[in-house]
Scaffold this active site. Structure first.
Site, PDB file in Angstrom:
ATOM      1  N   ARG A 108       0.866  -1.190   0.000  1.00  0.00           N
ATOM      2  CA  ARG A 108       0.000   0.000   0.000  1.00  0.00           C
ATOM      3  C   ARG A 108       0.896   1.230   0.000  1.00  0.00           C
ATOM      4  NH1 ARG A 108      -5.062   1.984   3.654  1.00  0.00           N
ATOM      5  NH2 ARG A 108      -6.035   0.524   2.234  1.00  0.00           N
ATOM      6  N   HIS A 135      -7.522   1.026  -6.159  1.00  0.00           N
ATOM      7  CA  HIS A 135      -7.717   0.274  -4.900  1.00  0.00           C
ATOM      8  C   HIS A 135      -8.474  -1.021  -5.251  1.00  0.00           C
ATOM      9  CE1 HIS A 135      -7.922  -0.640  -0.809  1.00  0.00           C
ATOM     10  NE2 HIS A 135      -8.797   0.244  -0.361  1.00  0.00           N
ATOM     11  N   GLN A 138     -10.524  -3.441  -2.815  1.00  0.00           N
ATOM     12  CA  GLN A 138     -11.753  -2.828  -2.289  1.00  0.00           C
ATOM     13  C   GLN A 138     -12.964  -3.156  -3.176  1.00  0.00           C
ATOM     14  OE1 GLN A 138     -12.207  -0.589   0.563  1.00  0.00           O
ATOM     15  NE2 GLN A 138     -14.326  -1.065   0.066  1.00  0.00           N
ATOM     16  N   ASP A 231     -16.670   8.560  -0.846  1.00  0.00           N
ATOM     17  CA  ASP A 231     -15.373   8.370  -0.186  1.00  0.00           C
ATOM     18  C   ASP A 231     -14.973   9.726   0.403  1.00  0.00           C
ATOM     19  OD1 ASP A 231     -12.864   7.453   0.589  1.00  0.00           O
ATOM     20  OD2 ASP A 231     -12.055   7.297  -1.444  1.00  0.00           O
ATOM     21  N   CYS A 272     -16.064   3.002   1.223  1.00  0.00           N
ATOM     22  CA  CYS A 272     -14.913   2.133   1.513  1.00  0.00           C
ATOM     23  C   CYS A 272     -14.456   2.249   2.961  1.00  0.00           C
ATOM     24  CB  CYS A 272     -13.772   2.455   0.557  1.00  0.00           C
ATOM     25  SG  CYS A 272     -13.306   4.202   0.608  1.00  0.00           S
ATOM     26  N   ARG A 317     -14.147  -7.261   2.854  1.00  0.00           N
ATOM     27  CA  ARG A 317     -12.741  -7.052   2.469  1.00  0.00           C
ATOM     28  C   ARG A 317     -11.936  -8.319   2.769  1.00  0.00           C
ATOM     29  NH1 ARG A 317     -10.392  -2.317   2.300  1.00  0.00           N
ATOM     30  NH2 ARG A 317      -8.959  -3.495   0.997  1.00  0.00           N
TER      31      ARG A 317
HETATM   32  N1  NVA Z   1      -9.436   7.508  -1.274  1.00  0.00           N
HETATM   33  C1  NVA Z   1      -9.060   7.054   0.043  1.00  0.00           C
HETATM   34  C2  NVA Z   1      -9.400   5.615   0.208  1.00  0.00           C
HETATM   35  C3  NVA Z   1      -9.141   5.058   1.583  1.00  0.00           C
HETATM   36  C4  NVA Z   1      -9.478   3.601   1.693  1.00  0.00           C
HETATM   37  C5  NVA Z   1      -7.577   7.289   0.242  1.00  0.00           C
HETATM   38  O1  NVA Z   1      -6.789   6.992  -0.656  1.00  0.00           O
HETATM   39  O2  NVA Z   1      -7.201   7.765   1.320  1.00  0.00           O
HETATM   40  N1   CP Z   2     -11.143   0.821   2.888  1.00  0.00           N
HETATM   41  C1   CP Z   2      -9.855   0.707   3.262  1.00  0.00           C
HETATM   42  O1   CP Z   2      -8.961   0.422   2.464  1.00  0.00           O
HETATM   43  O2   CP Z   2      -9.663   0.905   4.582  1.00  0.00           O
HETATM   44  P1   CP Z   2      -8.247   1.024   5.307  1.00  0.00           P
HETATM   45  O3   CP Z   2      -7.616   2.306   4.825  1.00  0.00           O
HETATM   46  O4   CP Z   2      -8.568   1.053   6.771  1.00  0.00           O
HETATM   47  O5   CP Z   2      -7.416  -0.149   4.922  1.00  0.00           O
END
Ligand code: NVA
Ligand code: CP
Length: 330
Positions: A108, A135, A138, A231, A272, A317
């Site tokens: 990540r 992502h 997800q 989101d 998400c 998830r």
């Molecule tokens: N768009 C958000 C998704 C978090 C799961 C981010 O990248 O922070």
């Molecule tokens: N939705 C998601 O990816 O959550 P986290 O950032 O907690 O992993």
């Protein structure tokens, strides 16, 4: 039944066929049944995986850890401060070292290029746990949740409200095109997904009998929608200074009672997570002090309503990530 996914990376959904995505969803359903009936499924005993996180996480990290343990694997978690990657050691070298020790690598972080390069050099499957652009794990959880509620996903209308050019919106557009879901990005004109990605998705959507629509009109965009999705307005890795601008830009796209009333009466709400729907977070309180908002991308009322399936989605998830790891490692 698609050809085996064994040994494949899972970096973005554009790399997978419709049949392959459907296969992963079926596998996730099987794993969910096994988990729910307490049936052991340590199918990957003896294997080891490593989780590389350059951004924070609750759901993704815990999903990989629990799924890895359930499958009988050893799991190592590395946070940004506890590896040499990027500081003292190149990504290429890191990938080659980890590939010698582990059977699979989750990443990540930032640019999609980083995870693509990890996948190129590691020699073992690499899974994208979120990048700036995509992502993909997800989306499997999201579609599984949709199917659990409607008994199908093909032909439904899904609307993403708000920051329509972020990783989640991009991936939702891709998965929709692949699976025949009519996708609407509903947000300000200059905050839309990348034109090239839209064109690619429209080509794929044509083959699967669905549409990709971009609109800044909330009434038109959300009319008769089956799934309303949103989101956070500022994603991880973006500057905190952006909040003021985004609040102004995206407030008209908040998911509230009016939006839900304009959708199909059976519509569900997805997110998400994490979400700013109340003042129970430090960032939420900071925004409240600075800008007076008590809730942001979704009202607390919609978030807590019976139409909201966000916690089923979060649980899914784990089942879907388990399916991805099993399919690529078995
Ligand atoms: N768009 C958000 C998704 C978090 C799961 C981010 O990248 O922070
Ligand atoms: N939705 C998601 O990816 O959550 P986290 O950032 O907690 O992993």
């Amino acid at each position: 039944m698609p050809r085996s996914l064994s040994g494949r990376n899972f970096l973005k959904l554009l790399d997978f066929t419709t049949e392959e995505i459907q296969y992963l969803l079926e596998l996730a359903k099987d794993f969910k049944r096994l988990k729910r009936t307490n049936t052991p499924h340590k199918y990957l005993t003896g294997k080891n995986i490593v989780l590389l996180f350059e951004k924070t996480s609750t759901r993704t990290r815990c999903s990989f850890e629990v799924a890895g343990n359930d499958l009988g694997m050893g799991v190592t978690y590395l946070d940004p401060a506890s590896s040499q990657m990027g500081n003292k050691e190149s990504l290429e070298d890191t990938a080659k070292v980890l590939g010698r020790m582990y059977d699979g690598i989750e990443y990540r972080g930032f640019d999609q290029n980083i995870v693509e390069n990890l996948g190129r050099y590691a020699g073992v499957p690499v899974w994208n746990g979120l990048t700036t652009e995509f992502h993909p794990t997800q989306m499997l959880a999201d579609v599984l949740t949709i199917e659990e509620n409607f008994g199908r996903y093909k032909g439904l209308k899904m609307v993403f409200m708000g920051d329509a050019r972020n990783n989640v919106a991009n991936s939702l557009m891709v998965v929709s095109a692949k699976l025949g879901i009519n996708f609407v990005a509903c947000g300000p004109k200059d905050n839309m997904p990348d034109e090239k990605l839209v064109a690619t998705c429209r080509e794929i959507a044509k083959e699967n009998g669905c549409t990709i629509t971009l609109t800044d009109d909330v009434k038109e965009g959300t009319k008769n929608a089956d799934v309303i999705y949103t989101d956070i307005w500022v994603s991880m890795g973006e500057a905190a200074e952006l909040w003021e601008k985004r609040i102004k830009l995206l407030s008209p796209y908040q998911v509230n009672d009016e939006v839900m009333a304009n959708a199909n009466p059976e519509a569900i709400f997805l997110h998400c997570l994490p979400s700013f729907h109340d003042l129970e977070t430090s960032i939420g309180r900071e925004i409240h002090e600075k800008f007076g908002l008590k809730e942001m991308e979704v009202t607390d009322k919609v978030f807590r309503s019976s139409q909201s399936k966000v916690f089923d989605e979060a649980e899914n998830r784990m089942h879907t990530i388990k399916a991805v790891m099993y399919a690529t490692l078995k």
